[in-house]
Design a protein around this motif. Sequence first.
Motif, PDB file in Angstrom:
ATOM      1  N   VAL A 185       0.864  -1.176   0.000  1.00 33.72           N
ATOM      2  CA  VAL A 185       0.000   0.000   0.000  1.00 33.72           C
ATOM      3  C   VAL A 185       0.901   1.226   0.000  1.00 33.72           C
ATOM      4  O   VAL A 185       1.520   1.562   1.014  1.00 33.72           O
ATOM      5  N   VAL A 186       0.988   1.870  -1.142  1.00 35.65           N
ATOM      6  CA  VAL A 186       1.924   2.981  -1.334  1.00 35.65           C
ATOM      7  C   VAL A 186       1.203   4.297  -1.007  1.00 35.65           C
ATOM      8  O   VAL A 186       0.187   4.637  -1.617  1.00 35.65           O
ATOM      9  N   THR A 187       1.733   5.044  -0.044  1.00 29.27           N
ATOM     10  CA  THR A 187       1.174   6.354   0.281  1.00 29.27           C
ATOM     11  C   THR A 187       2.189   7.430  -0.096  1.00 29.27           C
ATOM     12  O   THR A 187       3.313   7.122  -0.519  1.00 29.27           O
ATOM     13  N   ASP A 188       1.803   8.679   0.086  1.00 31.30           N
ATOM     14  CA  ASP A 188       2.718   9.777  -0.240  1.00 31.30           C
ATOM     15  C   ASP A 188       3.810   9.956   0.802  1.00 31.30           C
ATOM     16  O   ASP A 188       4.698  10.799   0.630  1.00 31.30           O
ATOM     17  N   ARG A 189       3.797   9.137   1.855  1.00 32.28           N
ATOM     18  CA  ARG A 189       4.818   9.257   2.896  1.00 32.28           C
ATOM     19  C   ARG A 189       5.570   7.961   3.167  1.00 32.28           C
ATOM     20  O   ARG A 189       6.732   7.991   3.570  1.00 32.28           O
ATOM     21  N   LYS A 190       4.912   6.823   2.973  1.00 38.28           N
ATOM     22  CA  LYS A 190       5.583   5.542   3.213  1.00 38.28           C
ATOM     23  C   LYS A 190       4.782   4.439   2.535  1.00 38.28           C
ATOM     24  O   LYS A 190       3.655   4.659   2.072  1.00 38.28           O
ATOM     25  N   THR A 191       5.361   3.243   2.499  1.00 33.57           N
ATOM     26  CA  THR A 191       4.680   2.073   1.955  1.00 33.57           C
ATOM     27  C   THR A 191       4.436   1.073   3.068  1.00 33.57           C
ATOM     28  O   THR A 191       5.350   0.752   3.840  1.00 33.57           O
ATOM     29  N   LEU A 192       3.198   0.603   3.170  1.00 33.38           N
ATOM     30  CA  LEU A 192       2.851  -0.400   4.156  1.00 33.38           C
ATOM     31  C   LEU A 192       2.583  -1.719   3.438  1.00 33.38           C
ATOM     32  O   LEU A 192       1.947  -1.734   2.371  1.00 33.38           O
ATOM     33  N   VAL A 193       3.063  -2.813   4.006  1.00 30.95           N
ATOM     34  CA  VAL A 193       2.851  -4.143   3.433  1.00 30.95           C
ATOM     35  C   VAL A 193       1.718  -4.809   4.214  1.00 30.95           C
ATOM     36  O   VAL A 193       1.719  -4.824   5.446  1.00 30.95           O
ATOM     37  N   ALA A 194       0.725  -5.354   3.475  1.00 31.30           N
ATOM     38  CA  ALA A 194      -0.456  -5.933   4.120  1.00 31.30           C
ATOM     39  C   ALA A 194      -0.780  -7.301   3.553  1.00 31.30           C
ATOM     40  O   ALA A 194      -0.713  -7.515   2.345  1.00 31.30           O
ATOM     41  N   ARG A 195      -1.143  -8.211   4.441  1.00 36.39           N
ATOM     42  CA  ARG A 195      -1.643  -9.502   3.982  1.00 36.39           C
ATOM     43  C   ARG A 195      -3.052  -9.359   3.404  1.00 36.39           C
ATOM     44  O   ARG A 195      -3.455 -10.116   2.530  1.00 36.39           O
ATOM     45  N   LEU A 196      -3.791  -8.363   3.904  1.00 36.77           N
ATOM     46  CA  LEU A 196      -5.129  -8.074   3.391  1.00 36.77           C
ATOM     47  C   LEU A 196      -5.374  -6.574   3.498  1.00 36.77           C
ATOM     48  O   LEU A 196      -5.024  -5.949   4.503  1.00 36.77           O
ATOM     49  N   VAL A 197      -5.976  -6.006   2.462  1.00 34.98           N
ATOM     50  CA  VAL A 197      -6.332  -4.582   2.458  1.00 34.98           C
ATOM     51  C   VAL A 197      -7.849  -4.461   2.518  1.00 34.98           C
ATOM     52  O   VAL A 197      -8.573  -5.224   1.856  1.00 34.98           O
ATOM     53  N   ILE A 198      -8.345  -3.527   3.315  1.00 36.95           N
ATOM     54  CA  ILE A 198      -9.781  -3.230   3.379  1.00 36.95           C
ATOM     55  C   ILE A 198      -9.969  -1.772   2.992  1.00 36.95           C
ATOM     56  O   ILE A 198      -9.420  -0.867   3.620  1.00 36.95           O
ATOM     57  N   ASN A 199     -10.743  -1.559   1.949  1.00 31.56           N
ATOM     58  CA  ASN A 199     -10.951  -0.232   1.386  1.00 31.56           C
ATOM     59  C   ASN A 199     -12.268   0.358   1.891  1.00 31.56           C
ATOM     60  O   ASN A 199     -13.355  -0.102   1.513  1.00 31.56           O
ATOM     61  N   CYS A 200     -12.169   1.369   2.752  1.00 29.09           N
ATOM     62  CA  CYS A 200     -13.340   2.097   3.262  1.00 29.09           C
ATOM     63  C   CYS A 200     -13.142   3.582   2.978  1.00 29.09           C
ATOM     64  O   CYS A 200     -13.296   4.429   3.870  1.00 29.09           O
TER      65      CYS A 200
END
Length: 399
Positions: A185-200
């Motif tokens: 999950v690439v953001t404008d400040r850092k990248t987070l690694v996720a086994r599952l993403v939930i989009n709300c």
Amino acid sequence: MTYDIVVIGGGIVGLATALRLKESEPTLNIALIEKEDEPARHQTGNNSGVIHSGLYYKPGSLKAKNCIDGYWQLIDFCQKHEVPFDLCGKIVVATDKSELQALENIYQRGIANGLTKTRKIDVAEMREYEPHVNGVAGLHVPYTGIVNYKVVAQKYAKLLENAGVSLFFNHKVLDIKKQTNVSDVVTDRKTLVARLVINCAGLYSDKIAALGQPSLDVRIIPFRGEYYVLKKEKEYLVKNLIYPVPDPNFPFLGVHFTRMMKGGVEAGPNAVFAFKREGYKRTDFDWTEFWESVRWPGFQKVATKYWQTGLGEYYRSFSKAAFTKALQKLIPEIQESDLVEGGAGVRAQACDRTGGLIDDFLILEDSHIINVCNAPSPAATSSLAIGTTVAQKALLHFK
């Protein structure tokens, strides 16, 4: 660092989903990303604060199930965590005999949804609840209440923080890159690694969903709802909540009167197409977002079908006199001089390619991401139930 779950969106649905996940499985390592500097800045923080009963929704639909279940969960949460609320009740008013059948249909839906204390009331009884109201018949719905959803969302966020959930505010998601078993999950400040993403992500939920599903056949169309506020000396005209009989062909409830938890009485909202997804003012305009909306085949069909209704809403947006006239159907004593311009909210209304304004909550998923793609009103009332529904789907990914 790899997170089990990364939730995108710090509105009330994203927060409630993270909360229900953490309560269900405390060992999960969860992060929540929000592009603003605090929770509940958009739909959650700009609605009228109504605790909806589930009166209007098709029996058996996700809206009906989650609203009714979420209603009781919300009441229990507010009592447990000392969040102020008031189950003041509301009346739904037929102002003309031509609306009586639609009023009866609403009543029958309410009964089918378990709202057995809802009552048909005559003119004399309406006046007992709201002495200044005008109408020929009505419903009294004792379940309806008011709360400040921003306060509720802030409490959710505090509980998440105390439970060890990582909250990343001021982080805007730019991309989601699927790997074999995880997503970046690439953001404008850092990248987070996720086994599952939930989009709300609310108003941008389709944009986030499209990062993983480019052929997504749903587009969020933003509709701005504008409010007036009654002058202090005129607040006596409204005791609690007064609603009209809604147009069954249009997914909005019509202008109404709402006593607010923070004090005062709101009148509205209308429903006008917004030229920007977070366009809270008439002058707010984003060419890219505007063009994306008007090019969408589904929106073109909606505009063709509802152009007369849409023009009426725009007319009321620019004409205080016209807005007042709509309110006078419910309370004839209201005068233009009694109204002060209030705030506005923007509703994220999903529209499919064929021109359907999606009436139910919509949740789409694959092996990497769960997308909450349509969660307009009554999502705030339903938030804990939606959170439970999404959490159950999420936990299946780990089994």
